[in-house]
Design an enzyme around this catalytic site. Structure first.
Site, PDB file in Angstrom:
ATOM      1  N   GLY A  99       0.323  -6.051   0.629  1.00 42.70           N
ATOM      2  CA  GLY A  99      -0.724  -5.848  -0.535  1.00 42.70           C
ATOM      3  C   GLY A  99      -0.123  -6.696  -1.729  1.00 42.70           C
ATOM      4  O   GLY A  99      -0.924  -7.177  -2.647  1.00 42.70           O
ATOM      5  N   ASN A 107       2.801  -9.400   6.215  1.00 43.03           N
ATOM      6  CA  ASN A 107       3.571  -8.758   7.510  1.00 43.03           C
ATOM      7  C   ASN A 107       2.847  -7.800   8.300  1.00 43.03           C
ATOM      8  O   ASN A 107       3.694  -6.838   9.078  1.00 43.03           O
ATOM      9  CB  ASN A 107       4.728  -8.623   7.046  1.00 43.03           C
ATOM     10  CG  ASN A 107       5.080  -7.469   5.987  1.00 43.03           C
ATOM     11  OD1 ASN A 107       4.162  -7.510   5.214  1.00 43.03           O
ATOM     12  ND2 ASN A 107       5.911  -6.584   6.040  1.00 43.03           N
ATOM     13  N   GLU A 108       1.538  -7.558   8.239  1.00 46.46           N
ATOM     14  CA  GLU A 108       1.149  -6.433   8.587  1.00 46.46           C
ATOM     15  C   GLU A 108       1.061  -6.182  10.287  1.00 46.46           C
ATOM     16  O   GLU A 108       1.307  -5.098  10.618  1.00 46.46           O
ATOM     17  CB  GLU A 108      -0.555  -6.359   8.434  1.00 46.46           C
ATOM     18  CG  GLU A 108      -0.869  -6.048   7.021  1.00 46.46           C
ATOM     19  CD  GLU A 108      -0.840  -7.122   6.077  1.00 46.46           C
ATOM     20  OE1 GLU A 108      -1.266  -6.788   4.774  1.00 46.46           O
ATOM     21  OE2 GLU A 108      -0.178  -8.167   6.257  1.00 46.46           O
ATOM     22  N   LEU A 116       0.786  -1.200   0.178  1.00 46.03           N
ATOM     23  CA  LEU A 116       0.053  -0.021  -0.009  1.00 46.03           C
ATOM     24  C   LEU A 116       1.000   1.437   0.009  1.00 46.03           C
ATOM     25  O   LEU A 116       2.004   1.415   0.634  1.00 46.03           O
ATOM     26  CB  LEU A 116      -0.772   0.099   1.321  1.00 46.03           C
ATOM     27  CG  LEU A 116      -1.703  -1.104   1.390  1.00 46.03           C
ATOM     28  CD1 LEU A 116      -2.718  -0.996   2.645  1.00 46.03           C
ATOM     29  CD2 LEU A 116      -2.678  -1.419   0.244  1.00 46.03           C
TER      30      LEU A 116
END
Length: 299
Positions: free
Chosen positions: A150, A174-175, A105
């Site tokens: 993303g 990996n957020e 993102l």
């Protein structure tokens, strides 16, 4: 979010932390700041071969194909045009940028934006996933670079994933490393691919896998030398094209429709959850701190 938690998010956003996956290679940060310019150059280039019925979509938004609103809009328009062309049966997605498939993102779509703009951006992210995950075409991701967050989601929506066998490349959702929770439809897409337990571990720990690890857990289906990735994708596509379209499409829909329906029936709530989170003062402060770090690195 507490100040201490916000600070942890800022540190994660800095992109200075090592990859916390199994491999040791570093990867692009989860959120990338796409430098703005006045260029009207296409962010997507499509080559369609009417003889084979296969299109190749090259992502070409420098430096790292970050998912901006403009990029996502152009991507979806290109995808829709191919979907409407009855002569197009297969799509290969790859990157024209060196060492990266997509870095995820675009931070500038989430910092200093109105709630309405943030909602528009998230709706575009949803639209990309819905169109690609539900496509009637055979879709193959030719992953010729790192693909975090993303970028990983985009690859996961495809029917088949071929990754360049380059140890420094990584892929994964990996957020959590940045204090962010992957939406349920990110989670569902990964669980449908690698299973519940592997997904649970990967999402909680924010794992980024190198190519051999990604192949082992089933996140990708095949590894090839980087200079052979498009030829391998073309060869694999031939096998898929041998299957009658109607049988393959119905089977694909049967497998994926429950996951698609879950988002379509909760789409507005998902947008509102994203807007509520990303517009929090603590999150905006963290994003601003990250932008300052980027400015210092450039100077």
């Amino acid at each position: 979010m507490s100040l201490r938690a916000a600070t942890r998010v800022t540190r994660g956003l800095s992109g200075l932390l090592p990859c916390w996956g199994h491999g040791q290679a570093r990867a692009p940060p989860l959120l990338f700041c796409q430098q703005r310019n006045n260029s009207t150059s296409p962010k997507i280039r499509v080559e369609f071969n009417p003889t084979s019925g296969v299109a190749v979509m090259h992502m070409q938004s420098p430096p790292v194909n970050s998912l901006s609103l403009d990029f996502l809009t152009e991507f979806c328009i290109g995808l829709e045009k191919l979907e409407m062309d009855k002569g197009c049966r297969g799509l290969i997605i790859t990157s024209s940028q060196p060492k990266v498939f997509s870095a995820g993102l675009d931070i500038l779509e989430m910092y200093g934006r109105s709630p309405e703009r943030c909602g528009e951006f998230w709706k575009a992210v949803q639209e990309m996933w819905l169109k690609l995950y539900g496509s009637d075409m055979i879709t193959i991701a030719a992953i010729n670079g790192s693909s975090p967050a993303g970028g990983c989601l985009m690859a996961l929506t495809c029917d088949y994933r071929i990754m360049a066998d380059q140890p420094r490349y990584t892929i994964g959702l990996n957020e959590t490393l940045l204090g962010i929770v992957a939406p349920f439809w990110f989670k569902d897409t990964m669980a449908n691919t690698v299973g519940h337990r592997t997904t649970e571990m990967a999402l909680q720990l924010g794992l980024l896998y190198n190519p051999s690890e990604a192949l082992k857990v089933g996140l990708v289906d095949q590894l090839v030398p980087e200079d052979q990735i498009l030829s391998a994708a073309t060869q694999t596509m031939t096998k898929w094209l041998a299957i009658p379209d109607h049988a393959r499409q119905i089977t694909k829909s049967m497998m994926r429709k429950p996951t698609i329906d879950r988002l379509t029936s909760n789409r507005e709530a998902d947008i509102q959850n994203f807007v509520n989170f990303i517009t929090k003062d603590s999150i905006q402060k963290s994003l601003r701190a990250y932008l300052e770090i980027l400015k210092k690195k450039k100077t």
